[in-house]
Motif scaffolding. Sequence first.
Motif, PDB file in Angstrom:
ATOM      1  N   ILE A   1      46.862 -10.821  25.942  1.00 15.87           N
ATOM      2  CA  ILE A   1      46.398  -9.439  26.118  1.00 15.87           C
ATOM      3  C   ILE A   1      45.647  -9.335  27.447  1.00 15.87           C
ATOM      4  O   ILE A   1      44.637 -10.024  27.646  1.00 15.87           O
ATOM      5  CB  ILE A   1      45.477  -9.018  24.955  1.00 15.87           C
ATOM      6  CG1 ILE A   1      46.221  -9.150  23.621  1.00 15.87           C
ATOM      7  CG2 ILE A   1      44.958  -7.593  25.167  1.00 15.87           C
ATOM      8  CD1 ILE A   1      45.334  -8.957  22.402  1.00 15.87           C
TER       9      ILE A   1
ATOM     10  N   GLN B   1      53.905  -2.984  23.827  1.00 12.87           N
ATOM     11  CA  GLN B   1      53.202  -2.371  22.695  1.00 12.87           C
ATOM     12  C   GLN B   1      53.839  -1.039  22.308  1.00 12.87           C
ATOM     13  O   GLN B   1      54.059  -0.769  21.129  1.00 12.87           O
ATOM     14  CB  GLN B   1      51.717  -2.136  23.048  1.00 12.87           C
ATOM     15  CG  GLN B   1      50.932  -3.411  23.267  1.00 12.87           C
ATOM     16  CD  GLN B   1      50.995  -4.352  22.081  1.00 12.87           C
ATOM     17  OE1 GLN B   1      50.641  -3.995  20.979  1.00 12.87           O
ATOM     18  NE2 GLN B   1      51.493  -5.558  22.299  1.00 12.87           N
TER      19      GLN B   1
ATOM     20  N   ARG C   1      56.887  -1.627  20.437  1.00  9.90           N
ATOM     21  CA  ARG C   1      56.704  -2.489  19.255  1.00  9.90           C
ATOM     22  C   ARG C   1      57.581  -3.735  19.292  1.00  9.90           C
ATOM     23  O   ARG C   1      58.181  -4.135  18.282  1.00  9.90           O
ATOM     24  CB  ARG C   1      56.974  -1.693  17.966  1.00  9.90           C
ATOM     25  CG  ARG C   1      56.046  -0.513  17.802  1.00  9.90           C
ATOM     26  CD  ARG C   1      56.400   0.315  16.574  1.00  9.90           C
ATOM     27  NE  ARG C   1      55.594   1.522  16.508  1.00  9.90           N
ATOM     28  CZ  ARG C   1      54.348   1.576  16.058  1.00  9.90           C
ATOM     29  NH1 ARG C   1      53.764   0.476  15.619  1.00  9.90           N
ATOM     30  NH2 ARG C   1      53.677   2.714  16.036  1.00  9.90           N
TER      31      ARG C   1
ATOM     32  N   TYR D   1      52.492  -5.255  29.305  1.00  4.84           N
ATOM     33  CA  TYR D   1      51.881  -5.305  27.970  1.00  4.84           C
ATOM     34  C   TYR D   1      51.994  -3.948  27.272  1.00  4.84           C
ATOM     35  O   TYR D   1      52.387  -3.857  26.102  1.00  4.84           O
ATOM     36  CB  TYR D   1      50.413  -5.723  28.094  1.00  4.84           C
ATOM     37  CG  TYR D   1      49.685  -5.725  26.775  1.00  4.84           C
ATOM     38  CD1 TYR D   1      49.867  -6.753  25.863  1.00  4.84           C
ATOM     39  CD2 TYR D   1      48.819  -4.685  26.430  1.00  4.84           C
ATOM     40  CE1 TYR D   1      49.217  -6.740  24.634  1.00  4.84           C
ATOM     41  CE2 TYR D   1      48.160  -4.671  25.214  1.00  4.84           C
ATOM     42  CZ  TYR D   1      48.358  -5.708  24.323  1.00  4.84           C
ATOM     43  OH  TYR D   1      47.718  -5.694  23.107  1.00  4.84           O
ATOM     44  N   ARG D   2      51.655  -2.880  28.018  1.00  5.04           N
ATOM     45  CA  ARG D   2      51.702  -1.536  27.407  1.00  5.04           C
ATOM     46  C   ARG D   2      53.125  -1.180  26.994  1.00  5.04           C
ATOM     47  O   ARG D   2      53.355  -0.581  25.934  1.00  5.04           O
ATOM     48  CB  ARG D   2      51.156  -0.492  28.406  1.00  5.04           C
ATOM     49  CG  ARG D   2      49.643  -0.552  28.558  1.00  5.04           C
ATOM     50  CD  ARG D   2      49.177   0.259  29.770  1.00  5.04           C
ATOM     51  NE  ARG D   2      47.738   0.134  29.975  1.00  5.04           N
ATOM     52  CZ  ARG D   2      47.123   0.335  31.142  1.00  5.04           C
ATOM     53  NH1 ARG D   2      47.820   0.678  32.209  1.00  5.04           N
ATOM     54  NH2 ARG D   2      45.825   0.205  31.247  1.00  5.04           N
TER      55      ARG D   2
ATOM     56  N   PRO E   1      44.430  -4.380  17.541  1.00  7.81           N
ATOM     57  CA  PRO E   1      44.106  -4.274  18.976  1.00  7.81           C
ATOM     58  C   PRO E   1      42.642  -3.882  19.234  1.00  7.81           C
ATOM     59  O   PRO E   1      42.075  -4.258  20.258  1.00  7.81           O
ATOM     60  CB  PRO E   1      45.056  -3.187  19.492  1.00  7.81           C
ATOM     61  CG  PRO E   1      46.136  -3.085  18.471  1.00  7.81           C
ATOM     62  CD  PRO E   1      45.557  -3.542  17.159  1.00  7.81           C
TER      63      PRO E   1
END
Lengths: 125, 550
Positions: free
Chosen positions: B389, B138, B141, B134-135, B376
């Motif tokens: 998430i 993120q 992008r 997930y990170r 977020p």
Amino acid sequence: MSRHLRAAGQASAAAVLVVLAGEVWTPVRAQDHPDPYEAGKAVYTRWCAPCHAAGVTHPGTNALTVKYRGVKPGVLLEWQDLQAVAVKFVVRHGISVMAPFRKTEISDQELDALAKYLSRNTPPT
Amino acid sequence: MRTPPEVSQVDFASAIAEFKRTVGQEWVFTSDADLDLYRDAYSPFLNEPEERIASAAVAPSSTEEVQEVVRIANRFRVPLYAISTGRNLGYGGSAPAYSGCVVVDLKRMNRIIEVNEANAFALVEPGVSYFDLYRYIQEHRLKVWIGCPDPGWGSVIGNAIDRGGGYTTANYRNHFDSHCGMEIVLPSGELLRTGMGAIPKAETWQQYKSGCGPWIDGIFSQSNYGIVTKMGFWLMPQPEAYLRCTVSLPRYKDLGPLVETLNYLENSRITSGFPDIASPLNGYPPIGQLQLWNETGPPALTDEHLKLLASATLGYSANREAYGRRTGIAYWELWLSFHGPMEVVEAQWQATQRRFAAIEGAKFRVVNRVALPIDPTKAEDYHEPELGIPSLRAFSIGARTPWSPTPSKGHMWFSPIIPRTGAAIIEANRVFSAAARDLNMPLFRTFTMPACFWERSFIFILATPVTEDPATNKRYREGFKKLIEVGGQHGWGEYRTAPVFQKTVMDVYSFNNHALQRFHETLKDAIDPNGILSPGRYAIWPKHLREKQS
């Protein structure tokens, strides 16, 4: 693996293929930070914050709030008397539903940095 | 130093020395203190002689090192047990199924090899957690969603090969189903790639699942036929909008039509987000609200409602239904979610309402109408995994809260599959609540709702506590096994379980004199003749240990 990556890159010129230096992405580790304070903070952010950041949506914070009933803050970062040795003990032994962390997750070096970071408010004895 | 059963101290010392040469001294663990970290923190045999413990642990950082570790183990006949992030809590954690195994800890293999946005897939190693993936997405992008379970620190690969699930749309929340392509170190040390990965020049390893010929991926899940070192996953393109709605129904007898209508809508893909059935009148929350109930307490009920809760059979009484009609509290409340362009999800919701309007008294409500991506910082306003998430909020189950001041030590998940009908929900409650009462088990004490993780069936996912008291743990263990057997007598089986219950569970899968189990053993003997890999996982024992275990 490098062959696969090249192949995937050729497969679609429009594809957003993300490959960082050295082909692959790995998490930032504490030893990547020259500053021990930042190193400890990085370990905290990665491993502890999901349970211990501020707010009832963090089970560790909720549990500490109930356990200490105002005697100590629920948020670990606000403790003024957390001992480095206690941090190390709980990380390696777990408590309640918090399972211990293995050395492949938090190395001894990272744990040193974390313990220093979390005990930064504690006056030396 | 601990030694595995049937391995001499000299041979084990030689194996350990070779492991150290392979992965580096720092990544071989043999001291009691280090090996305590490989205990299952939620073991129902906590601190008892039967607790499954490791003799050593070795942590390779690459596929090549895994291959070499396996070859060494073959040479010295040392049993191994592979874990990925070791966070399979409630289903066995990081401990081996067979005491004395050397745990192969794959956490250091944490490379995200590729995330392809245009074709929406990822290729990862076993140490990559949902948080990591997930990170990464993120940070870069990328407009793709992961499917994640409640605990975000789990392994993307590990949860998939233990056949776990998440909360996004149907084709992504079944994590094994959403995989595409595996790389496996076989018990011989040989490397295998499945699907299109078997063609050396293929560009489609993560684009077409089965390749040609027998599709063998399934045998590397819930098994001990190889160590998965890479796995591809299809990701969900980030939807434009998220619509969360409820359908409320007033009568007990509406449960059957509710399930039939849901099945039609879901199997037609008119709704595809995680469906969640609550019973407000029975005081039973939707899973998506459970963490909120744990954090801030359940909604306050009137004295009259509380009194009615204490006096129903199988969640029904005429008085309770009348109370619901009078106060507007629904018997059943179905939470549905829709993902896609706003005009599409609105149309899907319209069609959904039209179908449910056939049930007299149905009421409809929009809970969230959200343009994506969300801010977020607002993620905690939602049950995060339903938006792809990861979080750790689910650990409010068992943790100390104002509503539960005595924390547990952990939990074991009781999780049988039952048919997707209203009648099956009532029948399973009848059978399990009677059995749980007789066994004094803390499950099925109220009318319990199953979950809709899987498209075509229901599943109960119920936490049985692990405590510090061995006598209580013994009672719960024995009760847990009995509930598995009772379920089996009615055709209901667990979808997944911890090693200490795997034999009991697999014994239920007994058609034709346990033909399935015998086939698993035939495979084991062929693929792993020395029986070195994860002996006993899902009750598959190598030949030399089989008789001792039965």
